[in-house]
Motif scaffolding. Structure first.
Motif, PDB file in Angstrom:
ATOM      1  N   THR A  86     106.170  90.575 -29.487  1.00 43.79           N
ATOM      2  CA  THR A  86     107.078  89.711 -30.248  1.00 43.79           C
ATOM      3  C   THR A  86     108.483  89.696 -29.639  1.00 43.79           C
ATOM      4  OG1 THR A  86     107.637  91.519 -31.779  1.00 43.79           O
ATOM      5  CG2 THR A  86     105.832  90.051 -32.418  1.00 43.79           C
ATOM      6  N   LYS A  87     108.823  90.750 -28.878  1.00 47.02           N
ATOM      7  CA  LYS A  87     110.131  90.815 -28.227  1.00 47.02           C
ATOM      8  C   LYS A  87     110.111  90.249 -26.813  1.00 47.02           C
ATOM      9  CE  LYS A  87     111.337  94.960 -30.873  1.00 47.02           C
ATOM     10  NZ  LYS A  87     111.623  96.403 -30.835  1.00 47.02           N
ATOM     11  N   PHE A  88     108.935  90.008 -26.293  1.00 42.62           N
ATOM     12  CA  PHE A  88     108.770  89.486 -24.936  1.00 42.62           C
ATOM     13  C   PHE A  88     109.147  88.011 -24.927  1.00 42.62           C
ATOM     14  CE2 PHE A  88     105.527  88.123 -21.574  1.00 42.62           C
ATOM     15  CZ  PHE A  88     106.348  88.475 -20.518  1.00 42.62           C
ATOM     16  N   GLN A  89     110.029  87.613 -24.027  1.00 41.44           N
ATOM     17  CA  GLN A  89     110.625  86.282 -24.072  1.00 41.44           C
ATOM     18  C   GLN A  89     109.843  85.211 -23.313  1.00 41.44           C
ATOM     19  OE1 GLN A  89     113.492  85.580 -25.999  1.00 41.44           O
ATOM     20  NE2 GLN A  89     112.911  87.612 -26.722  1.00 41.44           N
ATOM     21  N   VAL A 187     105.435 106.022 -22.131  1.00 42.83           N
ATOM     22  CA  VAL A 187     104.921 106.008 -23.500  1.00 42.83           C
ATOM     23  C   VAL A 187     106.062 105.857 -24.509  1.00 42.83           C
ATOM     24  CG1 VAL A 187     103.604 107.294 -25.240  1.00 42.83           C
ATOM     25  CG2 VAL A 187     103.004 107.486 -22.825  1.00 42.83           C
ATOM     26  N   ARG A 188     105.869 104.920 -25.459  1.00 42.87           N
ATOM     27  CA  ARG A 188     106.823 104.659 -26.550  1.00 42.87           C
ATOM     28  C   ARG A 188     108.173 104.148 -26.070  1.00 42.87           C
ATOM     29  NH1 ARG A 188     104.325 109.369 -28.050  1.00 42.87           N
ATOM     30  NH2 ARG A 188     106.077 110.646 -27.342  1.00 42.87           N
ATOM     31  N   ASP A 189     108.274 103.747 -24.821  1.00 46.21           N
ATOM     32  CA  ASP A 189     109.537 103.228 -24.280  1.00 46.21           C
ATOM     33  C   ASP A 189     109.459 101.705 -24.277  1.00 46.21           C
ATOM     34  OD1 ASP A 189     111.680 102.367 -22.683  1.00 46.21           O
ATOM     35  OD2 ASP A 189     111.634 104.180 -21.461  1.00 46.21           O
ATOM     36  N   MET A 190     110.014 101.085 -25.324  1.00 48.55           N
ATOM     37  CA  MET A 190     109.897  99.640 -25.479  1.00 48.55           C
ATOM     38  C   MET A 190     110.612  98.889 -24.359  1.00 48.55           C
ATOM     39  SD  MET A 190     108.474  97.295 -27.250  1.00 48.55           S
ATOM     40  CE  MET A 190     108.008  98.053 -28.817  1.00 48.55           C
ATOM     41  N   THR A 191     111.748  99.389 -23.920  1.00 43.11           N
ATOM     42  CA  THR A 191     112.481  98.726 -22.835  1.00 43.11           C
ATOM     43  C   THR A 191     111.644  98.696 -21.562  1.00 43.11           C
ATOM     44  OG1 THR A 191     114.604  99.424 -23.767  1.00 43.11           O
ATOM     45  CG2 THR A 191     114.582  98.770 -21.446  1.00 43.11           C
ATOM     46  N   ASP A 192     111.029  99.813 -21.248  1.00 40.15           N
ATOM     47  CA  ASP A 192     110.192  99.878 -20.051  1.00 40.15           C
ATOM     48  C   ASP A 192     108.955  98.998 -20.201  1.00 40.15           C
ATOM     49  OD1 ASP A 192     109.713 100.881 -17.428  1.00 40.15           O
ATOM     50  OD2 ASP A 192     108.291 102.348 -18.221  1.00 40.15           O
ATOM     51  N   PHE A 193     108.390  98.957 -21.401  1.00 37.57           N
ATOM     52  CA  PHE A 193     107.223  98.120 -21.664  1.00 37.57           C
ATOM     53  C   PHE A 193     107.556  96.645 -21.426  1.00 37.57           C
ATOM     54  CE2 PHE A 193     104.435  95.940 -24.924  1.00 37.57           C
ATOM     55  CZ  PHE A 193     103.270  96.038 -24.176  1.00 37.57           C
ATOM     56  N   ILE A 194     108.676  96.186 -21.961  1.00 38.44           N
ATOM     57  CA  ILE A 194     109.091  94.796 -21.766  1.00 38.44           C
ATOM     58  C   ILE A 194     109.345  94.519 -20.288  1.00 38.44           C
ATOM     59  CG2 ILE A 194     110.825  93.049 -22.323  1.00 38.44           C
ATOM     60  CD1 ILE A 194     109.024  93.812 -24.680  1.00 38.44           C
ATOM     61  N   HIS A 195     109.952  95.473 -19.605  1.00 33.54           N
ATOM     62  CA  HIS A 195     110.185  95.324 -18.159  1.00 33.54           C
ATOM     63  C   HIS A 195     108.868  95.138 -17.403  1.00 33.54           C
ATOM     64  CE1 HIS A 195     111.693  96.023 -14.112  1.00 33.54           C
ATOM     65  NE2 HIS A 195     110.801  96.991 -13.981  1.00 33.54           N
ATOM     66  N   VAL A 196     107.863  95.940 -17.760  1.00 34.21           N
ATOM     67  CA  VAL A 196     106.559  95.830 -17.101  1.00 34.21           C
ATOM     68  C   VAL A 196     105.909  94.489 -17.411  1.00 34.21           C
ATOM     69  CG1 VAL A 196     104.186  96.719 -17.177  1.00 34.21           C
ATOM     70  CG2 VAL A 196     106.094  98.286 -16.832  1.00 34.21           C
ATOM     71  N   LEU A 197     106.021  94.018 -18.640  1.00 34.50           N
ATOM     72  CA  LEU A 197     105.463  92.704 -18.987  1.00 34.50           C
ATOM     73  C   LEU A 197     106.124  91.599 -18.162  1.00 34.50           C
ATOM     74  CD1 LEU A 197     105.178  92.915 -22.894  1.00 34.50           C
ATOM     75  CD2 LEU A 197     103.313  93.048 -21.222  1.00 34.50           C
ATOM     76  N   ASN A 198     107.434  91.687 -18.000  1.00 38.63           N
ATOM     77  CA  ASN A 198     108.141  90.700 -17.177  1.00 38.63           C
ATOM     78  C   ASN A 198     107.652  90.747 -15.733  1.00 38.63           C
ATOM     79  OD1 ASN A 198     110.555  89.094 -18.418  1.00 38.63           O
ATOM     80  ND2 ASN A 198     110.596  91.086 -19.435  1.00 38.63           N
ATOM     81  N   THR A 199     107.525  91.946 -15.197  1.00 39.73           N
ATOM     82  CA  THR A 199     107.033  92.096 -13.826  1.00 39.73           C
ATOM     83  C   THR A 199     105.629  91.528 -13.693  1.00 39.73           C
ATOM     84  OG1 THR A 199     108.352  94.098 -13.544  1.00 39.73           O
ATOM     85  CG2 THR A 199     106.564  93.743 -11.974  1.00 39.73           C
ATOM     86  N   ALA A 200     104.766  91.839 -14.659  1.00 37.96           N
ATOM     87  CA  ALA A 200     103.388  91.359 -14.629  1.00 37.96           C
ATOM     88  C   ALA A 200     103.336  89.835 -14.679  1.00 37.96           C
ATOM     89  CB  ALA A 200     102.612  91.953 -15.800  1.00 37.96           C
ATOM     90  N   PHE A 201     104.208  89.235 -15.473  1.00 39.94           N
ATOM     91  CA  PHE A 201     104.234  87.771 -15.598  1.00 39.94           C
ATOM     92  C   PHE A 201     104.516  87.115 -14.242  1.00 39.94           C
ATOM     93  CE2 PHE A 201     106.251  83.701 -16.259  1.00 39.94           C
ATOM     94  CZ  PHE A 201     105.517  83.126 -17.296  1.00 39.94           C
ATOM     95  N   TYR A 202     105.507  87.636 -13.526  1.00 42.43           N
ATOM     96  CA  TYR A 202     105.921  87.000 -12.281  1.00 42.43           C
ATOM     97  C   TYR A 202     105.094  87.431 -11.068  1.00 42.43           C
ATOM     98  CZ  TYR A 202     109.982  85.135 -14.717  1.00 42.43           C
ATOM     99  OH  TYR A 202     110.793  84.442 -15.588  1.00 42.43           O
ATOM    100  N   GLN A 203     104.395  88.554 -11.170  1.00 46.03           N
ATOM    101  CA  GLN A 203     103.670  89.056 -10.003  1.00 46.03           C
ATOM    102  C   GLN A 203     102.152  89.035 -10.173  1.00 46.03           C
ATOM    103  OE1 GLN A 203     105.190  92.872  -8.731  1.00 46.03           O
ATOM    104  NE2 GLN A 203     107.247  92.076  -8.402  1.00 46.03           N
TER     105      GLN A 203
END
Length: 241
Positions: A86-89, A187-203
């Motif tokens: 829900t926080k992923f843009q 684990v439980r690091d929302m900032t890192d999780f969102i960062h990984v989702l962004n990376t996954a989206f573009y790569q």
């Protein structure tokens, strides 16, 4: 420590992940009494995924699949997954495949409705052949566990050429996930999780079917039995001492 007492009562330990092996060692079990065997991926009959499986019609959306026990908090922590998304843009879709307590499905469905996610989250429930709803359709299999032993769903995904995203939880995930097949987040690091989702989206287009699939070759059944045989020889050596 009661764990150390009971662990050292055993003649030998078969560990299914390096994390478990390290845990045993740090609780007083000598290395010569630990055999790291992992688990076998089984004989998967996999037809080659098309390299363009979603790269034409799916360019602008990150397609994710969760496969496994449907647990809101605790081990599987689907709450964290949904809150993160829900926080992923960027555009995303999530397919949830698996079973769990009715109370958890109620919480899941309520969360989806309250946060207006019905267009984005598809809840498929139990499936006899879950990867039929993943192969050729999803960009990543995702796991947001608090802890694991050895996450077989990640192994099954990469052995089908499907990249993965997972929490870097204790024990098994780091044995499976590598830069050539996916991403780990803290684990439980929302900032890192969102960062990984962004990376996954573009790569996501950079992952190769063959490289992803070969990254899991150490889990082949034949190699599993070789490790078990090696462990059995270790047991004989320990007993001879």
């Amino acid at each position: 420590n009661s764990d150390e007492i009971f662990l050292n009562m055993c003649d030998f330990h078969l560990a299914i992940s390096s994390g478990i092996s390290e845990y045993l060692f740090h609780h007083g079990v000598s290395k010569d009494r630990i055999g790291l065997i992992y688990n076998p991926s089984g004989n998967l009959h996999v037809s080659k995924r098309r390299d363009v499986y979603s790269k034409n019609w799916n360019n602008g959306v990150l397609q994710l699949a969760y496969v496994g026990r449907v647990l809101w908090k605790g081990q599987k922590n689907l709450q964290f997954l949904l809150e993160g998304l829900t926080k992923f843009q960027l555009p995303w879709r999530l397919r949830i495949i698996g079973t769990g307590p009715k109370s958890v499905f109620y919480l899941l469905e309520q969360y989806v409705q309250i946060h207006n996610l019905t267009e984005y989250v598809s809840i498929k429930g139990w499936q006899a052949n879950p990867f039929e709803l993943v192969t050729d359709q999803m960009d990543f299999v995702i796991l947001t566990s608090e802890y694991e032993g050895l996450p077989m769903v990640l192994i099954e995904a990469i052995r089908r050429g499907i990249p993965v995203i997972s929490s870097d939880c204790p024990d098994g995930t780091k044995d499976v996930v590598s830069p050539e097949n996916g991403y780990l987040y803290r684990v439980r690091d929302m900032t890192d999780f969102i960062h990984v989702l962004n990376t996954a989206f573009y790569q996501k287009k950079t992952f190769s079917y063959d490289i992803v699939r070969n990254s899991g070759s150490k889990f082949d059944t034949s190699k599993y039995f070789m490790r078990v045989e090696k462990a059995l020889k270790q047991i004989d050596e320990v007993h001879e001492c």
